[in-house]
Design a protein around this motif. Structure first.
Motif, PDB file in Angstrom:
ATOM      1  N   SER A   1      30.871  49.520  41.956  1.00 32.56           N
ATOM      2  CA  SER A   1      32.119  49.517  42.513  1.00 32.56           C
ATOM      3  C   SER A   1      32.962  49.123  41.375  1.00 32.56           C
ATOM      4  N   ASN A   2      34.338  49.572  41.143  1.00 34.86           N
ATOM      5  CA  ASN A   2      35.154  48.907  40.326  1.00 34.86           C
ATOM      6  C   ASN A   2      35.807  47.555  40.664  1.00 34.86           C
ATOM      7  N   ARG A   3      36.541  46.977  39.309  1.00 34.94           N
ATOM      8  CA  ARG A   3      36.806  45.456  39.805  1.00 34.94           C
ATOM      9  C   ARG A   3      37.854  45.648  39.706  1.00 34.94           C
ATOM     10  N   VAL A   4      38.891  45.123  39.927  1.00 35.76           N
ATOM     11  CA  VAL A   4      40.468  45.062  39.412  1.00 35.76           C
ATOM     12  C   VAL A   4      40.761  43.476  40.007  1.00 35.76           C
ATOM     13  N   HIS A   5      40.940  42.629  38.557  1.00 34.98           N
ATOM     14  CA  HIS A   5      41.306  41.706  37.618  1.00 34.98           C
ATOM     15  C   HIS A   5      43.484  41.532  38.232  1.00 34.98           C
ATOM     16  N   ILE A   6      42.976  39.705  38.510  1.00 36.62           N
ATOM     17  CA  ILE A   6      44.430  39.865  38.679  1.00 36.62           C
ATOM     18  C   ILE A   6      43.935  38.387  37.874  1.00 36.62           C
ATOM     19  N   ARG A   7      45.117  38.072  36.786  1.00 35.96           N
ATOM     20  CA  ARG A   7      44.426  37.019  35.952  1.00 35.96           C
ATOM     21  C   ARG A   7      46.267  37.025  35.841  1.00 35.96           C
ATOM     22  N   GLY A   8      46.463  35.536  35.146  1.00 36.81           N
ATOM     23  CA  GLY A   8      47.411  34.460  34.547  1.00 36.81           C
ATOM     24  C   GLY A   8      47.304  32.925  34.944  1.00 36.81           C
ATOM     25  N   ASP A   9      48.008  32.535  33.995  1.00 40.30           N
ATOM     26  CA  ASP A   9      47.616  30.931  33.315  1.00 40.30           C
ATOM     27  C   ASP A   9      46.944  30.391  34.614  1.00 40.30           C
ATOM     28  N   HIS A  10      45.253  29.851  33.806  1.00 39.51           N
ATOM     29  CA  HIS A  10      43.909  29.001  34.050  1.00 39.51           C
ATOM     30  C   HIS A  10      43.937  29.651  35.704  1.00 39.51           C
ATOM     31  N   PHE A  11      44.015  30.844  36.294  1.00 40.97           N
ATOM     32  CA  PHE A  11      42.888  31.415  37.092  1.00 40.97           C
ATOM     33  C   PHE A  11      42.207  33.187  36.891  1.00 40.97           C
ATOM     34  N   GLU A  12      41.702  33.758  37.635  1.00 43.89           N
ATOM     35  CA  GLU A  12      41.785  35.274  37.543  1.00 43.89           C
ATOM     36  C   GLU A  12      40.812  34.978  38.399  1.00 43.89           C
ATOM     37  N   MET A  13      41.545  36.566  39.703  1.00 44.67           N
ATOM     38  CA  MET A  13      40.633  36.503  40.744  1.00 44.67           C
ATOM     39  C   MET A  13      40.136  37.851  40.528  1.00 44.67           C
ATOM     40  N   GLN A  14      38.646  38.122  41.178  1.00 46.21           N
ATOM     41  CA  GLN A  14      38.745  39.822  41.135  1.00 46.21           C
ATOM     42  C   GLN A  14      38.794  40.539  42.606  1.00 46.21           C
ATOM     43  N   VAL A  15      38.305  41.610  42.868  1.00 45.04           N
ATOM     44  CA  VAL A  15      38.523  42.515  43.681  1.00 45.04           C
ATOM     45  C   VAL A  15      37.904  43.386  43.577  1.00 45.04           C
ATOM     46  N   LEU A  16      36.710  43.542  44.515  1.00 40.73           N
ATOM     47  CA  LEU A  16      35.757  44.591  43.684  1.00 40.73           C
ATOM     48  C   LEU A  16      35.711  45.525  45.018  1.00 40.73           C
ATOM     49  N   THR A  17      36.459  47.111  44.314  1.00 42.78           N
ATOM     50  CA  THR A  17      36.321  47.974  45.713  1.00 42.78           C
ATOM     51  C   THR A  17      35.687  49.651  45.324  1.00 42.78           C
ATOM     52  N   PHE A  18      35.798  50.540  45.553  1.00 37.34           N
ATOM     53  CA  PHE A  18      35.857  51.933  45.090  1.00 37.34           C
ATOM     54  C   PHE A  18      36.720  52.608  44.929  1.00 37.34           C
ATOM     55  N   SER A  19      38.020  52.127  45.412  1.00 34.51           N
ATOM     56  CA  SER A  19      38.911  52.923  44.858  1.00 34.51           C
ATOM     57  C   SER A  19      39.684  52.087  45.007  1.00 34.51           C
ATOM     58  N   PRO A  20      40.418  51.222  43.342  1.00 35.24           N
ATOM     59  CA  PRO A  20      41.303  50.525  43.053  1.00 35.24           C
ATOM     60  C   PRO A  20      43.031  51.303  43.373  1.00 35.24           C
ATOM     61  N   GLU A  21      42.838  52.530  42.995  1.00 37.72           N
ATOM     62  CA  GLU A  21      44.041  53.228  43.319  1.00 37.72           C
ATOM     63  C   GLU A  21      44.958  51.830  44.487  1.00 37.72           C
ATOM     64  N   PRO A  22      44.808  51.901  45.736  1.00 39.90           N
ATOM     65  CA  PRO A  22      45.839  51.630  46.491  1.00 39.90           C
ATOM     66  C   PRO A  22      46.328  50.114  46.320  1.00 39.90           C
ATOM     67  N   LEU A  23      45.321  50.076  45.815  1.00 42.28           N
ATOM     68  CA  LEU A  23      46.026  47.998  45.340  1.00 42.28           C
ATOM     69  C   LEU A  23      47.056  47.572  44.679  1.00 42.28           C
TER      70      LEU A  23
END
Length: 127
Positions: free
Chosen positions: A77-99
């Motif tokens: 699947s694709n990964r949506v990275h949410i990155r900022g100072d001192h953190f990074e989250m990842q969302v795994l999804t087949f269709s990242p477009e809605p997020l």
């Protein structure tokens, strides 16, 4: 790493965007649907839904702390990275477009170009 379960909410943009997810952040790991992800114009929040996990968190990131949101390809699947100072989250999804669309509509800095690799580390310098 976050695994998306399903999108909840009213679909009208009135209430916060909510989705039940799994999460990997620092030493915390939880599978779907143990974490509730909530996005508003003011902040992103990750909160444990059950059990002992409710004793840790929630993890909140103000909109000003989020430096970029982007996608990279993964194995299944694709990964949506949410990155900022001192953190990074990842969302795994087949269709990242809605997020991506929802976060962009809420005012987060979304880059729609899929990257072939992650650029930079958590502090903004390049690899």
């Amino acid at each position: 790493m976050i695994l998306m379960d399903k999108v909840a909410g009213d679909g009208k943009g009135v209430g916060p965007y909510r989705v039940n997810v799994g999460m990997e952040y620092r030493t915390i790991r939880a599978t779907v649907p143990l974490i509730e992800f909530t996005a508003t114009r003011e902040r992103l929040e990750f909160r444990a839904r059950f059990g002992l996990g409710m004793l840790v968190g929630p993890w909140r990131f103000e909109r000003e702390q989020v430096a970029e949101v982007f996608t990279t390809p993964g194995w299944f699947s694709n990964r949506v990275h949410i990155r900022g100072d001192h953190f990074e989250m990842q969302v795994l999804t087949f269709s990242p477009e809605p997020l991506l669309l929802t976060l962009e509509e809420l005012g987060y800095p979304v880059d729609w170009i899929m990257r072939t690799r992650r650029y930079g580390n958590r502090h903004g310098s390049s690899d």
